[in-house]
Design an enzyme around this catalytic site. Structure first.
Site, PDB file in Angstrom:
ATOM      1  N   HIS A  23       0.866  -1.178   0.000  1.00  0.00           N
ATOM      2  CA  HIS A  23       0.000   0.000   0.000  1.00  0.00           C
ATOM      3  C   HIS A  23       0.899   1.222   0.000  1.00  0.00           C
ATOM      4  O   HIS A  23       1.748   1.368   0.871  1.00  0.00           O
ATOM      5  CB  HIS A  23      -0.912   0.006   1.235  1.00  0.00           C
ATOM      6  CG  HIS A  23      -1.824   1.186   1.259  1.00  0.00           C
ATOM      7  ND1 HIS A  23      -3.129   1.134   0.834  1.00  0.00           N
ATOM      8  CD2 HIS A  23      -1.617   2.465   1.632  1.00  0.00           C
ATOM      9  CE1 HIS A  23      -3.681   2.324   0.947  1.00  0.00           C
ATOM     10  NE2 HIS A  23      -2.786   3.157   1.428  1.00  0.00           N
ATOM     11  N   CYS A  24       0.748   2.070  -0.994  1.00  0.00           N
ATOM     12  CA  CYS A  24       1.639   3.207  -1.110  1.00  0.00           C
ATOM     13  C   CYS A  24       0.907   4.487  -0.709  1.00  0.00           C
ATOM     14  O   CYS A  24       0.012   4.929  -1.423  1.00  0.00           O
ATOM     15  CB  CYS A  24       2.138   3.336  -2.543  1.00  0.00           C
ATOM     16  SG  CYS A  24       3.335   4.663  -2.749  1.00  0.00           S
ATOM     17  N   PRO A  25       1.260   5.109   0.418  1.00  0.00           N
ATOM     18  CA  PRO A  25       0.574   6.340   0.799  1.00  0.00           C
ATOM     19  C   PRO A  25       0.899   7.500  -0.133  1.00  0.00           C
ATOM     20  O   PRO A  25       0.099   8.418  -0.273  1.00  0.00           O
ATOM     21  CB  PRO A  25       1.096   6.620   2.215  1.00  0.00           C
ATOM     22  CG  PRO A  25       2.309   5.795   2.379  1.00  0.00           C
ATOM     23  CD  PRO A  25       2.245   4.688   1.408  1.00  0.00           C
TER      24      PRO A  25
END
Lengths: 383, 147
Positions: free
Chosen positions: A167-169
């Site tokens: 999951h890439c913020p």
């Protein structure tokens, strides 16, 4: 006292479980926290704007007009890749509908046999042999499915994602099967853009300093300092990240597998998904087929039954929606939903005098909407 | 014209033995023993598997599509239908045709796997209303027949 029958067109994205946010009527799909994504946008657009404002006029004249042109192309490509990564469905697996979940539960129970009371039942794992390697498929208690190989549950978005990478913020979304190549191209082109701007900043400062002196140059183009700072720090992280993902792609591995060490240590070289050939692995990940989304965000919900709206007081209805086989999301209550509503077909189960006696057998009703909250309504005839 | 009510649903699971490529198991579910001939269901599943294999093939055409799309920053996907989507349409037509010709006359209904997240091939079993003795199997209480 008037009753108006209106149909509220509900699109499927409105009823999807999980913690995603949707925009543009379901066309755009992102995670809930978007703050860092806005920061990413700000940094890229801000730095490039400074570059176009301060450096490009000088460089176009003194070196070549191709420089800003190429910068524009690169910038547009970076933005396209970023937006594609952020806005698309990463490969979310929809949750199992009740029948499917029950079917799986029955299979599990049948496989477990009789568990003596007091003992914990065995963990829910299915073993599959892929390319002479045993892969364990875990059961997801949230989505009620056995996760396909390489899928993982993202706790931030509360979804199982196929070929889950991470999951890439910074992009405000998960990176999975459907958007991994866009993510990779984003890191690659952003690295190139950062190197490009950094390099031409230096060239510009040097060239100008030869004419005017270093301090004067900085005074005339103050943006340069900011750009150099941003680019310097971005460069190391982006180039590092691109290098890391290039390594992963050549091995056909995901970040998730790498972190968990699924195919490292004594399992190294046994990744069942790898073609054992760097070119083939790269081709599969970057030039493979573009998988469609299985979420169907913009489809219309099957329950197109009418909603009753009255123009006075609290509304009542005698047959609220019972769980249909098409949706797992519960009824969305609002202030009009009576507390003690029970599903019933008979029209006689009315709770209070209501103005709708004049229409025929009570239909199934979706969540009651009030006229001010309805976005799409159309007036239909009673059936 | 008589109406049919839903009795139960059977789910044919994915076959992961070839990796993450989309394939369904050809194992015959026991619930369908008296409903349909093994060969027919096997043929349907095998044909579907071939379709999916065609859609997911990593070869000349997918490279071309990928490179062309990349060169246009994937903007071309807004105008063009990808090969996968074209095959999905073919699959949808095939399932509809199978339902009409083979499954509906036997009181069965196939659901396109794309509507179930490509996880399962759902087969609904219907019984004519008025026929006695058919009750939902235990544990399937969530499929109600009449509301």
């Amino acid at each position: 006292m008037s009753a108006v029958m209106i149909t509220r067109k509900v699109r499927k994205w409105e009823k999807l479980p999980g913690k995603n946010t949707f925009c543009c009527d379901g066309r755009v799909m992102m995670a809930r926290q978007k703050g860092i994504f806005y920061l990413t946008l700000f940094l890229i657009i801000g730095t490039c704007s400074l570059f176009f404002a301060f450096e490009c006029p000088y460089l176009a004249v003194h070196l070549s007009p191709a420089i800003p042109v190429f910068a524009v192309v690169l910038f547009l490509f970076v933005m396209a890749m970023l937006l594609r990564t952020s806005f698309s469905d990463p490969g979310v697996l929809p949750r199992a509908l009740p029948e499917e979940a029950n079917f799986i539960e029955m299979e599990i129970e049948a496989a477990n046999g009789n568990v003596p009371s007091g003992q914990r039942p065995p963990p829910r794992i299915r073993n599959v042999q892929i390319n002479n390697q045993i892969v364990k498929l875990k059961y997801c208690y949230t989505c009620k499915i056995f996760r396909p190989p390489r899928a993982s549950h993202c706790s931030i978005c509360d979804n199982c994602v196929d070929r889950f990478d991470h999951h890439c913020p910074w992009v405000g979304n998960c990176v999975g099967k459907r958007n991994y190549r866009y993510f990779y191209l984003f890191t690659l082109t952003l690295s190139l853009l950062t190197i490009y701007i950094f390099a031409f900043d230096i060239v510009h400062v040097v060239m100008r300093s030869v004419d005017q002196g270093f301090l004067n140059t900085l005074k005339e183009t103050p943006g340069t300092v900011l750009e150099v700072l941003v680019c310097f720090f971005t460069l190391w992280s982006m180039v590092g990240l691109t290098g890391f993902h290039t390594y992963l792609i050549s091995l056909n591995q995901t970040t998730n597998e790498d972190i968990k060490g699924s195919w490292s240590g004594k399992n190294r070289g046994q990744n069942p998904y790898s073609h054992k050939n760097i070119i083939k692995n790269c081709c599969e990940v970057l030039c493979g087929p573009t998988y469609p989304s299985v979420l169907d965000r913009r489809g219309l919900m099957q329950e197109d039954s009418p909603t009753l709206v009255t123009s006075e007081g609290p509304c009542s209805f005698d047959n609220p929606v019972a769980q249909t086989t098409k949706t797992t999301a519960p009824l969305i209550p609002n202030e009009h939903t009576p507390e003690d509503v029970k599903p019933s077909i008979a029209a006689s189960a009315e709770k209070s005098p209501s103005p709708k006696e004049d229409h025929s057998p009570a239909p199934k009703l979706p969540p009651l909407a009030s006229p001010e909250t309805d976005v799409e309504t159309s007036i239909v005839k009673n059936h | 014209q008589h109406t049919a009510s839903l009795v139960t649903k059977v789910f044919i699971q994915r076959d992961y033995s070839e990796g993450t490529v989309c394939r369904f198991q050809t194992k015959f579910p026991t619930e369908l023993n008296n409903k349909i001939e093994r060969a027919l269901l096997e043929q349907t599943v095998k044909t579907l598997n071939l379709y999916y294999m065609e859609a997911e093939k990593v070869g000349g055409q997918s490279y071309l599509e990928g490179c062309l799309a990349c060169a246009t920053a994937y903007i071309v996907f807004f105008c063009m239908e990808t090969r996968y989507e074209k095959v999905l349409k073919k699959i949808s037509g095939y399932i509809q045709e199978q339902n009409e010709k083979i499954y509906a006359p036997r009181g069965l209904l196939l659901t396109d796997p794309i509507e179930r997240g490509m996880r399962v091939l759902e087969i609904s079993i219907f019984e004519d209303q008025g026929s006695s003795g058919s009750s939902p199997s235990s544990g399937m209480s969530s499929c109600s027949t009449a509301r």
